[in-house]
Design an enzyme around this catalytic site. Sequence first.
Site, PDB file in Angstrom:
ATOM      1  N   HIS A   1      32.408  52.870  33.252  1.00  0.00           N
ATOM      2  CA  HIS A   1      31.543  52.340  32.194  1.00  0.00           C
ATOM      3  C   HIS A   1      30.379  53.280  31.851  1.00  0.00           C
ATOM      4  O   HIS A   1      30.161  53.635  30.702  1.00  0.00           O
ATOM      5  CB  HIS A   1      30.975  50.973  32.596  1.00  0.00           C
TER       6      HIS A   1
ATOM      7  N   ARG B   1      53.507  34.795  38.755  1.00  0.00           N
ATOM      8  CA  ARG B   1      54.444  34.344  39.779  1.00  0.00           C
ATOM      9  C   ARG B   1      54.451  32.833  39.952  1.00  0.00           C
ATOM     10  O   ARG B   1      55.473  32.243  40.244  1.00  0.00           O
ATOM     11  CB  ARG B   1      54.108  35.014  41.119  1.00  0.00           C
TER      12      ARG B   1
ATOM     13  N   GLY C   1      45.580  34.621  36.565  1.00  0.00           N
ATOM     14  CA  GLY C   1      44.486  35.274  37.291  1.00  0.00           C
ATOM     15  C   GLY C   1      43.131  35.137  36.589  1.00  0.00           C
ATOM     16  O   GLY C   1      43.033  34.617  35.478  1.00  0.00           O
TER      17      GLY C   1
HETATM   18  C1  BG6 Z   1      33.405  45.080  35.519  1.00  0.00           C
HETATM   19  C2  BG6 Z   1      33.045  45.254  36.973  1.00  0.00           C
HETATM   20  O1  BG6 Z   1      34.209  46.164  35.097  1.00  0.00           O
HETATM   21  O2  BG6 Z   1      32.224  45.039  34.746  1.00  0.00           O
HETATM   22  C3  BG6 Z   1      32.147  44.121  37.424  1.00  0.00           C
HETATM   23  O3  BG6 Z   1      34.228  45.264  37.752  1.00  0.00           O
HETATM   24  C4  BG6 Z   1      30.954  43.980  36.504  1.00  0.00           C
HETATM   25  O4  BG6 Z   1      31.692  44.353  38.745  1.00  0.00           O
HETATM   26  C5  BG6 Z   1      31.386  43.954  35.042  1.00  0.00           C
HETATM   27  O5  BG6 Z   1      30.280  42.779  36.832  1.00  0.00           O
HETATM   28  C6  BG6 Z   1      30.175  44.009  34.121  1.00  0.00           C
HETATM   29  O6  BG6 Z   1      30.580  43.838  32.791  1.00  0.00           O
HETATM   30  P1  BG6 Z   1      29.518  43.305  31.717  1.00  0.00           P
HETATM   31  O7  BG6 Z   1      30.269  43.369  30.414  1.00  0.00           O
HETATM   32  O8  BG6 Z   1      29.151  41.920  32.135  1.00  0.00           O
HETATM   33  O9  BG6 Z   1      28.356  44.231  31.762  1.00  0.00           O
END
Ligand code: BG6
Length: 486
Positions: free
Chosen positions: A244, A47, A15
């Site tokens: 986040h 898979r 994936g």
């Molecule tokens: C992921 C989200 O968790 O974090 C994404 O699913 C997003 O949509 C990404 O683009 C951003 O991560 P970073 O580390 O690039 O700020």
Amino acid sequence: SESGCLSIIVLGASGDLAKKKTFPALFHLFQQGFLQSGEVHIFGYARSNLSDDGLRERIRGYLKGASDEHLSQFLQLVKYVSGSYDSGEGFELLNKAISEYETSKNNESGSYRRLFYLALPPSVYPSVCKMIRSYCMNPSSHTGWTRVIVEKPFGKDLDSAEELSAELGQLFEEEQLYRIDHYLGKELVQNLLVLRFANRLFLPLWNRDNIANVQIVFKEDFGTDGRGGYFDQYGIIRDIIQNHLLQVFCLVAMEKPVSLKPEHIRDEKVKVLQSVEPIKHEEVVIGQYDGYKDDPTVPDDSNTPTYASVVLRVHNERWEGVPFILKAGKALNSRKAEIRVQFKDAPGDIFRCKKQGRNEFVIRLQPSEAMYMKLTVKKPGLEMATEQSELDLSYGLRYNDVKIPEAYERLILDTIRGDQQHFVRRDELRAAWEIFTPLLHDIDGGKLKSVPYKPGTRGPQEADELNKRMGYVQTHGYIWVAPTLS
Ligand code: BG6
């Protein structure tokens, strides 16, 4: 138990997440000597019907900055096992492959360690965890451990998240479960604790007496590019804010932990989350960029926000009255993530000629990691005039010989070392969902409508108005520019 045979099993090996994040992180750890050839084996499981070389070919292109020799050494450690996610046969095969590798090692003194990385959609977590539990655990005759890394989304709301937690909780102890939030692996996020609690300068200032408002901002300058179908079921609050940005919020707002022990830190995070008041609709703006619904996998009547600005209020002695504005959007005018702490006006201002800009302390998480403090200084020259300037700690300049590790690299290493400090605990997850679930249900039920905005802009104008209402004062005519080595 931190030495001996280590088997790292990446489930969902073919994936996107595995190719883009997991394998490159493992490779970087290998390059830096944290994964030793004689000690580590990596198994990809998925898979698709692939050979070992088939998997190696798929991930090779994502492993950058390596000599051919290094790269092939690493790829030799990677094996592939194919099987389904809900039947015993595949997992029996997987267990056989792991055990064969383990018995081929002369491992008299060391222990046996099995790390399962679920780079999979959460819908299959329960069945995959059941399979691991039934077929692939480190045998009880061995010393060592079995640990499992899982990725968000952990459910869609409080109830579904609790259900998932309960299912996994029946199979694994909390000490074995590592819920990744990769923002906790970012250098400047990890620095927050040091910054706040090791500097006398900040201690007396970090409260409602001095701070007017705090913004935690995430911006991306691209849309949902091909992930529209997935994204539409979640939206920006579940994708970015509930996890986040809320993790960053915890570290900015929490009280000082008793010690640096992971449980002490996570206790404080839970406490501040529990102090957050219910979110008010009038303190929320949600938006959707024009063109989002052109994606054929997105329904035409989708109300899913690709932008949101949400005010959190902390009901405690330190923060009463200070709005925390959590803001995230896709398809905006720039790509950055930052924390912006705005201080109150200096009282009794004697430089009346011009309204002074406010002090702001900005922690730029990415790109161009930096911390800078916006100050008013005398404009250099003969006149007695003031202007906005900054004290700047830009990492690229100050630490130009240091390579800042990737978030995933650090977090996988923490898992191997058994340090859960930078992972989300079950009660923390629950508290996070408690904050956002009522709002999410109202959005899903259409009680709040996403306002349209043009791609490539700052997002809905209503969000700037919300900022203003929250007391944020924008300084005009001043822009911080990331300094570069000349
Ligand atoms: C992921 C989200 O968790 O974090 C994404 O699913 C997003 O949509 C990404 O683009 C951003 O991560 P970073 O580390 O690039 O700020």
